[in-house]
Design an enzyme around this catalytic site. Structure first.
Site, PDB file in Angstrom:
ATOM      1  N   ASP A  20      -2.262   2.145  -2.753  1.00 47.39           N
ATOM      2  CA  ASP A  20      -2.192   3.412  -2.971  1.00 47.39           C
ATOM      3  C   ASP A  20      -3.558   4.050  -3.531  1.00 47.39           C
ATOM      4  OD1 ASP A  20      -1.702   6.015  -4.280  1.00 47.39           O
ATOM      5  OD2 ASP A  20       0.482   5.598  -3.844  1.00 47.39           O
TER       6      ASP A  20
ATOM      7  N   SER B 295       0.612  11.291  -2.059  1.00 44.26           N
ATOM      8  CA  SER B 295       1.504  10.013  -1.873  1.00 44.26           C
ATOM      9  C   SER B 295       2.823  10.455  -1.277  1.00 44.26           C
ATOM     10  CB  SER B 295       1.514   9.226  -2.862  1.00 44.26           C
ATOM     11  OG  SER B 295       0.357   8.732  -3.365  1.00 44.26           O
TER      12      SER B 295
ATOM     13  N   THR C  20       5.846   6.713  -3.140  1.00 41.72           N
ATOM     14  CA  THR C  20       5.404   5.765  -2.065  1.00 41.72           C
ATOM     15  C   THR C  20       6.790   4.950  -1.879  1.00 41.72           C
ATOM     16  OG1 THR C  20       2.969   5.729  -2.564  1.00 41.72           O
ATOM     17  CG2 THR C  20       4.102   3.814  -1.305  1.00 41.72           C
TER      18      THR C  20
ATOM     19  N   GLU D 248       3.895  -1.985  -2.759  1.00 43.69           N
ATOM     20  CA  GLU D 248       3.043  -0.843  -3.170  1.00 43.69           C
ATOM     21  C   GLU D 248       1.956  -1.351  -4.315  1.00 43.69           C
ATOM     22  OE1 GLU D 248       3.945   2.708  -5.182  1.00 43.69           O
ATOM     23  OE2 GLU D 248       2.141   3.829  -4.595  1.00 43.69           O
TER      24      GLU D 248
ATOM     25  N   ASP E  74      -4.312   3.559  -7.287  1.00 42.08           N
ATOM     26  CA  ASP E  74      -4.514   5.080  -7.533  1.00 42.08           C
ATOM     27  C   ASP E  74      -4.605   5.605  -8.850  1.00 42.08           C
ATOM     28  OD1 ASP E  74      -4.048   7.442  -6.119  1.00 42.08           O
ATOM     29  OD2 ASP E  74      -2.310   7.750  -7.441  1.00 42.08           O
TER      30      ASP E  74
ATOM     31  N   HIS F 226      -7.660   7.372 -10.208  1.00 45.55           N
ATOM     32  CA  HIS F 226      -7.821   8.719 -10.584  1.00 45.55           C
ATOM     33  C   HIS F 226      -8.409   8.834 -11.969  1.00 45.55           C
ATOM     34  CE1 HIS F 226      -4.539  11.324  -8.119  1.00 45.55           C
ATOM     35  NE2 HIS F 226      -4.172  10.270  -8.013  1.00 45.55           N
TER      36      HIS F 226
ATOM     37  N   ASP G   7      -2.290   4.821   1.746  1.00 45.74           N
ATOM     38  CA  ASP G   7      -1.844   6.093   2.003  1.00 45.74           C
ATOM     39  C   ASP G   7      -2.857   7.316   1.964  1.00 45.74           C
ATOM     40  OD1 ASP G   7      -2.129   5.743  -0.854  1.00 45.74           O
ATOM     41  OD2 ASP G   7      -0.380   6.805  -1.383  1.00 45.74           O
ATOM     42  N   HIS G   8      -3.937   6.937   1.251  1.00 44.76           N
ATOM     43  CA  HIS G   8      -5.092   7.940   1.098  1.00 44.76           C
ATOM     44  C   HIS G   8      -6.026   7.351   0.266  1.00 44.76           C
ATOM     45  CE1 HIS G   8      -3.758   8.569  -2.899  1.00 44.76           C
ATOM     46  NE2 HIS G   8      -2.488   8.898  -2.506  1.00 44.76           N
TER      47      HIS G   8
HETATM   48 ZN   LIG Z   1      -2.677   9.738  -6.430  1.00 39.92          ZN
END
Ligand SMILES: [Zn+2]
Length: 378
Positions: free
Chosen positions: A37, A83, A136, A261, A266, A270, A311-312
């Site tokens: 993620d 997500s 996710t 995941e 992520d 962040h 996912d990004h």
């Molecule tokens: Zn995120």
């Protein structure tokens, strides 16, 4: 810690490189989708180079997979996805709005590969380092227009308990208490592992239906590597969850679908924290490597389509240095983050096993669903 990663990577590298030529039509026995993620190419590069510096890095384990591609990630209503929409596109092959899980842009439920696999009698599992009801994993079993409906999401998993293995770093609930969730899981005939039970993951036996949540200190995720050192965390690591899941699911005579995941990549991105981001990418990579070794021992590695992607991208991370000097072993590149949110930069994809060739080149995220379905004959 570092030398352990490096030697493991080298030890199994030969195994990953000796992929036989693949028959396009051969069905995969199993499919495993690993989602990092927020894991953009800068996150991968930072983790990869930090292992050996620019002179000696052998790359991450999953970078040795024979097929690579890159993936566009925009959602139905935003260039920059979240997500929920991103996981829905991989789970169901559709573009949907940010925030939506397992539903299309009109709110209609979209069938997921996990549901298709269950329908055909395959075993299924979901593993994450963050809450099991987080966007996710939830996109594979829940159908809600709002990812924040966390109680409805957990209820979707446990009220119709077809998924054989559900293992999460944490639990996100609203009105429900964790005790109520564990009681529902027991009522649904799962063997339940609670915070503090991480050591029992090593005893998960082939075919065991298991539900486990392992966050012991309220941060709703598996502890970072640095936290394992700083407060001697006894929580398990992603590799423990992922290998327990594969040990259970591999007993299925009809094969399995599993999503794993690396969710805290992520979260660290962040927070624009490069140290934890690098550690989480490497935890994710270690889980992939251990799963490949386990499947190899079971004689199932070359029958398993393994896709690793993100996912990004999170953080708009760039690596502007060092410039005009080399990166030394163990050194993390210097970083600049352009956002505390996600970015629209395409992400990488690495694949091996039956049907992996379909993952080469430029893909849209929605295409991953069809590739996995064709591999399983769904
Ligand atoms: Zn995120």
């Amino acid at each position: 810690m570092q030398s352990v990663y490096t030697s493991l990577t080298l030890a199994v590298f030969a195994l990953a490189s000796s992929v036989p030529a693949q028959d396009e039509d051969a069905r995969a026995r199993n499919v495993i989708l690993f989602i990092g993620d927020g894991m953009g190419l800068a996150q991968v590069a930072a983790a990869s180079y930090a292992a050996g510096g620019q002179e000696n890095s052998a790359g991450l384990f999953f970078e040795s997979f024979p097929v690579t591609g890159y993936v566009t990630t925009h959602s139905a209503d935003s260039f920059v996805t979240d997500s929920a929409a991103a996981a829905t596109s991989m789970a169901s092959g559709i573009k949907t709005a940010n925030g939506a899980l397992g539903v299309d842009v009109s709110g209609e439920p979209a069938v997921t590969i996990l549901e298709q696999a269950e329908e055909r009698g395959l075993a299924t599992g979901l593993v994450t380092s963050v809450p099991i009801g987080h966007a996710t994993p939830a996109a594979f079993y829940a159908h809600v227009s709002e990812r924040g409906s966390v109680d409805a999401i957990i209820d979707a998993a446990l009220s119709d308990p077809k998924i054989e293995v559900l293992l999460g770093g944490g639990l996100a609930v609203d009105e429900l208490s964790s005790d109520e969730v564990f009681a529902s899981a027991e009522a649904a005939a799962y063997t339940v592992l609670r915070p503090g039970d991480g050591a029992l993951l090593a005893e998960v036996s082939p075919g065991l239906r298991v539900f486990g949540i392992f966050d012991e200190n309220g941060n709703r995720r598996l502890d970072y590597v640095a936290e394992h050192v700083s407060f001697e965390s006894t929580e398990p690591r992603l590799v423990d969850l992922a290998t327990a899941a594969v040990r259970s699911l591999s007993a299925s005579e009809t094969g399995f679908f599993l999503m794993v995941e690396g969710g805290a990549i992520d979260w660290a991105s962040h927070d624009n924290e490069i140290g934890n981001t690098v550690d989480e990418v490497r935890e994710f990579d270690a889980a992939i490597e251990a799963v490949c070794a386990l499947l190899d021992g079971l004689g199932q590695l070359d029958e398993t389509l393994i896709i690793v992607t993100a996912d990004h991208e999170t953080g708009g991370l760039t690596l502007p240095g060092p410039y005009r000097r080399t990166l030394t072993t163990g050194e993390i590149p210097s970083t600049e983050w352009s956002t505390g949110g996600h970015s629209g930069i395409p992400v990488g994809l690495w694949a091996r096993g039956p049907h992996a060739e379909a993952c080469a080149g430029r893909l849209d995220q929605t295409e991953i669903h069809g590739i996995m379905c064709r591999a399983l004959g769904l």
